[in-house]
Design an enzyme around this catalytic site. Structure first.
Site, PDB file in Angstrom:
ATOM      1  N   CYS A 194       0.832  -1.206   0.000  1.00 24.23           N
ATOM      2  CA  CYS A 194       0.000   0.000   0.000  1.00 24.23           C
ATOM      3  C   CYS A 194       0.866   1.255   0.000  1.00 24.23           C
ATOM      4  CB  CYS A 194      -0.899  -0.009   1.244  1.00 24.23           C
ATOM      5  SG  CYS A 194      -1.904   1.477   1.340  1.00 24.23           S
ATOM      6  N   CYS A 233      -2.768   5.895   8.334  1.00 23.75           N
ATOM      7  CA  CYS A 233      -3.264   6.152   6.983  1.00 23.75           C
ATOM      8  C   CYS A 233      -4.644   6.817   7.050  1.00 23.75           C
ATOM      9  CB  CYS A 233      -3.330   4.858   6.192  1.00 23.75           C
ATOM     10  SG  CYS A 233      -4.724   3.861   6.634  1.00 23.75           S
ATOM     11  N   GLU A 262       3.148  -5.815   8.710  1.00 26.12           N
ATOM     12  CA  GLU A 262       3.493  -4.445   8.308  1.00 26.12           C
ATOM     13  C   GLU A 262       4.609  -3.888   9.192  1.00 26.12           C
ATOM     14  OE1 GLU A 262       0.273  -1.457   8.048  1.00 26.12           O
ATOM     15  OE2 GLU A 262       1.798  -0.061   8.750  1.00 26.12           O
TER      16      GLU A 262
HETATM   17  S1  SF4 Z   1      -5.390   0.290   6.180  1.00 22.77           S
HETATM   18 FE1  SF4 Z   1      -4.346   2.075   5.268  1.00 22.77          FE
HETATM   19  S2  SF4 Z   1      -2.197   1.465   5.068  1.00 22.77           S
HETATM   20 FE2  SF4 Z   1      -3.389  -0.407   5.398  1.00 22.77          FE
HETATM   21  S3  SF4 Z   1      -3.851  -1.142   3.356  1.00 22.77           S
HETATM   22 FE3  SF4 Z   1      -5.557   0.171   3.959  1.00 22.77          FE
HETATM   23  S4  SF4 Z   1      -5.083   2.228   3.160  1.00 22.77           S
HETATM   24 FE4  SF4 Z   1      -3.208   1.003   3.149  1.00 22.77          FE
END
Ligand code: SF4
Length: 408
Positions: free
Chosen positions: A148, A285, A178
């Site tokens: 992402c 995010c 992550e």
């Molecule tokens: S939660 Fe936020 S950082 Fe995680 S995949 Fe979704 S948009 Fe991307």
């Protein structure tokens, strides 16, 4: 924002109609009030923001497209695509296999990979070490990388403070894919340490101020600091970044706290605090921010219970549960199948990490008011399933089509 081609099985006519209407009415995303679905004896308040985020839709689109375009080729995912069991099962049913489980345990040895294989990197991203292993196996990584962009933003932020000589403190769950990826990228450039919560921030402060003996750090934070970490040297200048899905209020509190620790330790002021503390702002995010803000706003509505829909391993979803359970009885469920009847629900306890059976979760009153939200990895179709099942217990499922047309 870009739109993605997500399989129709994950969409919900009702939720799509509601989201479109709310989007049209509130283009600047200023209104965080929930949407009321009035089923007569059942009032459902749906959070303003929930469900698939940019990163998840991007990863789903790439994965399904890769399967479609490459019949006969072996396709692997480094680990679970996202923390939603249904999406992962659907991919596996189409022949995709996972190389590792969510904790990083190897399920299929990297040695078994051949240059003709495809390996998809999930939305969480991956470590530099794994990228290197794939390259050694002759696997092209860039084409099937679904990391992402909001995770990459955190890596960039870490890189920026690393070049200025700060140690990167990562607020995240040490075992989460992550956080492992962010740690690996940060540790390649500077010293790095992961702290899970405010308690660990407090302990870290003890080593910063010298109140705790430095040698204890290595045991206490075992597995959470970069190679060659030197407590005396590497805790003099720090900056905080976070796993993108942490609780916003906690990340902010940790950053504020550690900043004050540095100010006191080095007799600084707000003006010159950057000498020892890099102000990174939060690196959550947009989806985490929106979903948590929408839940906070939804919790101002008088209600009897909350239901949070999503995968039990999902970090962002469990934070929504945390917020809700501070205010009212909250049931964290995978899907509507967990609602066994109007009397009983099977739900996940995030503290003891087990499913519990609760009887009498629906109060005897009129109307019963239920708050509903879901995590960023949860298909809207599952949320609609929950709404339909609850509506059925109140004899209101017959008005579902009318409900859709109210928002269409
Ligand atoms: S939660 Fe936020 S950082 Fe995680 S995949 Fe979704 S948009 Fe991307």
């Amino acid at each position: 924002m870009k739109t993605f081609n997500v399989p129709i099985i994950y969409r919900s006519p009702l939720i799509t109609a509601i989201k479109n209407k709310r989007r049209q009415e509130d283009k600047m995303k200023k209104d965080f009030m929930p949407t009321l679905l009035d089923f007569g004896p059942l009032h459902i308040y749906l959070a303003r923001h929930f469900g698939f985020c940019y990163g998840v839709e991007n990863a789903i689109e790439i994965s399904f497209r890769t399967i479609e375009e490459n019949p006969g080729r072996r396709i692997f995912l480094l680990s679970e695509m996202i923390h939603n069991p249904q999406v992962n099962e659907d991919l596996q049913l189409r022949g995709l296999r996972f190389l590792q489980d969510t904790s990083g345990k190897q399920l299929i040895p990297f040695d078994e990979l051949t240059p003709g294989d495809i390996v998809i990197t999930p939305a969480f991203g991956t470590t530099l070490e794994i990228e290197q292993r794939l390259q050694q196996a002759g696997i092209p990584t860039a084409q099937y990388d679904t990391t992402c962009p909001f995770v990459e933003k955190v890596w960039n932020r870490s890189g920026q403070i690393a070049t200025k000589g700060y140690t990167v403190v990562i607020h995240g769950k040490p075992g989460h894919e992550e956080t492992r990826a962010t740690f690996s990228h940060a540790a390649a450039a500077t010293a790095a340490v992961v702290i899970r919560d405010m308690q660990e921030a407090g302990e870290l402060a003890g080593y910063i101020t010298g109140q705790k003996p430095a040698q204890e750090f290595y045991d206490r934070f075992k597995g959470q600091y970069s190679q060659g970490f030197d407590v005396a040297r590497d805790l003099q200048r720090i900056g905080v970044v976070n796993q993108t899905t942490m609780l916003a209020s906690e990340t902010q509190a940790i950053a504020d706290f550690l900043k004050q620790v540095m100010i006191q330790r080095y007799a600084l002021t707000e003006e010159n605090s950057a000498e020892h503390f890099a102000d990174t702002r939060d690196t959550l995010c947009y989806a985490t921010n929106d979903n948590q803000a929408a839940v906070q706003c939804m919790l101002d509505t008088a209600a009897d219970l909350a239901m949070v829909v999503g995968g039990y391993k999902s970090s962002n979803t469990s934070h929504l549960v945390e917020l809700c359970e501070q205010r009212l009885p909250t049931y964290f469920i995978h899907n509507e199948e967990k609602i066994l009847s109007a009397e009983q629900v099977l739900h996940y306890d995030i503290h003891n990490k087990q499913e519990l059976l609760t009887t009498g979760y629906l109060p005897s009153k009129n109307p019963v008011r239920v708050l509903i939200t879901s995590g960023a990895s949860c298909p809207d179709a599952l949320v609609e399933g929950v709404i339909r099942r609850l509506a059925r217990y109140f004899g209101s499922d017959g008005i579902m089509e009318e409900m859709i047309s109210r928002f269409a």
